[in-house]
Design an enzyme around this catalytic site. Structure first.
Site, short mmCIF file in Angstrom:
data_model
loop_
_atom_site.label_atom_id
_atom_site.label_comp_id
_atom_site.label_asym_id
_atom_site.label_seq_id
_atom_site.Cartn_x
_atom_site.Cartn_y
_atom_site.Cartn_z
N SER A 124 0.84 -1.21 0.00
CA SER A 124 0.00 0.00 0.00
C SER A 124 0.87 1.25 0.00
O SER A 124 1.98 1.25 0.54
CB SER A 124 -0.85 -0.03 1.27
N TYR A 149 -2.29 -0.18 10.38
CA TYR A 149 -2.48 -0.85 9.08
C TYR A 149 -1.25 -0.62 8.20
O TYR A 149 -0.67 -1.55 7.66
CB TYR A 149 -3.75 -0.32 8.39
N LYS A 153 2.02 -3.18 6.69
CA LYS A 153 2.51 -3.31 5.31
C LYS A 153 4.02 -3.08 5.28
O LYS A 153 4.75 -3.77 4.57
CB LYS A 153 1.79 -2.32 4.38
C1 UD1 Z 1 -5.84 3.62 2.93
C2 UD1 Z 1 -4.47 3.45 2.32
C3 UD1 Z 1 -4.62 2.67 1.03
C4 UD1 Z 1 -5.33 1.35 1.28
C5 UD1 Z 1 -6.66 1.59 1.96
C6 UD1 Z 1 -7.28 0.30 2.40
C7 UD1 Z 1 -3.28 5.45 2.99
C8 UD1 Z 1 -2.71 6.75 2.54
N1 UD1 Z 1 -3.90 4.74 2.06
O1 UD1 Z 1 -6.59 4.38 2.04
O2 UD1 Z 1 -3.35 2.43 0.49
O3 UD1 Z 1 -5.55 0.70 0.07
O4 UD1 Z 1 -6.47 2.38 3.13
O5 UD1 Z 1 -8.46 0.52 3.08
O6 UD1 Z 1 -3.18 5.05 4.13
N2 UD1 Z 1 -13.10 9.63 3.54
C9 UD1 Z 1 -14.10 10.49 3.97
N3 UD1 Z 1 -15.27 9.95 4.41
C10 UD1 Z 1 -15.50 8.61 4.44
C11 UD1 Z 1 -14.48 7.74 4.01
C12 UD1 Z 1 -13.29 8.28 3.57
O7 UD1 Z 1 -13.94 11.71 3.95
O8 UD1 Z 1 -16.58 8.21 4.91
C13 UD1 Z 1 -11.84 10.19 3.05
C14 UD1 Z 1 -10.65 9.78 3.91
O9 UD1 Z 1 -10.45 10.66 4.97
C15 UD1 Z 1 -9.54 9.85 2.87
C16 UD1 Z 1 -10.21 9.49 1.56
O10 UD1 Z 1 -11.60 9.68 1.77
O11 UD1 Z 1 -9.07 11.15 2.78
C17 UD1 Z 1 -9.97 8.06 1.15
O12 UD1 Z 1 -10.24 7.22 2.26
P1 UD1 Z 1 -10.30 5.63 2.11
O13 UD1 Z 1 -11.09 5.27 0.93
O14 UD1 Z 1 -10.71 5.07 3.44
O15 UD1 Z 1 -8.84 5.22 1.76
P2 UD1 Z 1 -7.43 5.63 2.44
O16 UD1 Z 1 -7.57 5.73 3.92
O17 UD1 Z 1 -6.85 6.76 1.70
#
Ligand code: UD1
Length: 334
Positions: A124, A149, A153
């Site tokens: 990741s 998490y 990795k």
């Molecule tokens: C993280 C990992 C990614 C991994 C994934 C697995 C990092 C930088 N990336 O992704 O490599 O594949 O976990 O689960 O750690 N968000 C909202 N509201 C929501 C959900 C998400 O605002 O209800 C925002 C989060 O704050 C983030 C973005 O959307 O900024 C993406 O979130 P998400 O899809 O959960 O993935 P990551 O945490 O980026």
């Protein structure tokens, strides 16, 4: 050629199984079904016409892993099986360290004993922590992970690179950015047992009325609109990269016994940009509000993908619009 795919009923795993089968590989899925459905096996068969072999095994159980290798001749391993919720990992670190690391150790142990040499690891962009620069390339140092998490990795990559030194395994570690979307057949997609917490399924579930509203986690980050920036990549593009990586190992084209590649599109989108793109392509208005930051989130990460483009001869092809449309089609089906 027999390929063990751990976590093969999961989201990225199932899409990769389809690509492997379509390339003629005989796929053996191992999964404990802790966050996926057995019905995915039938869906894979409906797409490819081939039922993958399936064993319900918890990789944390060493005896079961050994028994699997005794019963099946395996030529290569693609290891997806892991827990992956960033927020949950902050709340329950031990669960993540125990599951993600013990399963890798057991798998490597018996891969060694049964002379399986080729290993693809599902890593990741979380290994970069809060990056010093973006787009982030593979030379970027592995900094302190923002979440347990991400730390799992990093530790798994370290274990695999140490094993590579002994010659027991050759590993390609693929560092995924943010996998999204569903298969064009709309027969497989993201289907966790627990409430999804990744952005795209949260958006689609909200739009479908399965959630009342969604929360944008913070708008006070140091980004143009204040919301976090990520590199969303279509899950099918991710799956296809595994074939390139596997072929590289099989043809002994790898330069090192432990190699890493970024899998991203090279383009970053903020949370608000993703929401507005979704609203545009689907015509649905999303009920969202701005909330506080989520622990474990980095502000901005997107990929430099030159290395994977050149060396794996691979390129992400699907734009964000397509990821969101296919995710929406999938949401309406499930
Ligand atoms: C993280 C990992 C990614 C991994 C994934 C697995 C990092 C930088 N990336 O992704 O490599 O594949 O976990 O689960 O750690 N968000 C909202 N509201 C929501 C959900 C998400 O605002 O209800 C925002 C989060 O704050 C983030 C973005 O959307 O900024 C993406 O979130 P998400 O899809 O959960 O993935 P990551 O945490 O980026």
């Amino acid at each position: 050629m027999n390929v063990l795919v751990t976590g093969g009923t999961g989201y990225i795993g199932s899409h990769t199984v389809v690509e492997l089968q379509q390339k003629g590989y005989d796929v053996f899925i191992v999964d404990n079904l802790c966050n996926s459905h057995l019905g995915v096996i039938d869906a894979i068969e409906a797409i490819t016409g081939i039922k993958p072999h399936f064993s319900k095994i918890d990789l944390c159980n060493a005896a079961s892993v050994k028994d699997f290798f005794v019963r099946n001749r395996i030529d290569a391993i693609v290891h997806f099986a892991a827990l992956k919720a960033v927020g949950e990992s902050v709340e329950q670190p031990l669960k993540y360290y125990h599951n993600n690391i013990t399963s890798l150790i057991n798998l490597c142990q018996y891969a060694g004993e049964f002379s399986v040499k080729d290993f693809i690891f599902s890593s990741s962009c979380a290994v970069y922590g809060e990056p010093d620069y973006v787009p982030v390339d593979e030379k970027h140092p592995v900094k302190k992970a923002q979440s347990p998490y991400g730390a799992t990795k990093q530790i798994c990559e370290r274990i695999l690179s140490d094993i590579a030194v002994t010659g027991a395994l050759s590993t390609i570690s693929l560092r995924y950015f943010n996998p999204s979307g569903a298969h064009p057949s709309v027969l497989i997609g993201e289907l966790p047992l627990s409430e999804p917490n990744n952005l795209v399924p949260v958006i689609t579930r909200t739009a479908a009325g399965k959630r009342k509203e969604m929360v944008v986690f913070g708008n006070d980050y140091d980004t143009p609109d204040g919301t976090c920036i990520r590199d969303y990549i279509h899950v099918k593009d991710i799956a296809v990269a595994h074939i390139s990586a596997l072929e590289r190992l099989r043809e002994k084209k790898n330069k090192e016994r432990f190699e890493v590649f970024n899998l991203g599109t090279g383009r970053g989108y903020s949370v608000l940009e993703v929401i507005s793109c979704f609203e545009k392509v689907t015509g649905k208005k999303l009920n969202y509000r701005i909330g506080t930051r989520r622990e474990g989130d980095v502000s901005k990460v997107y990929s430099d993908n030159k290395l994977s483009n050149a060396v794996l001869n691979w390129k992400a092809t699907e734009p964000l619009e397509q990821m969101l449309l296919s995710a929406w089609e999938w949401e309406q089906k499930i």
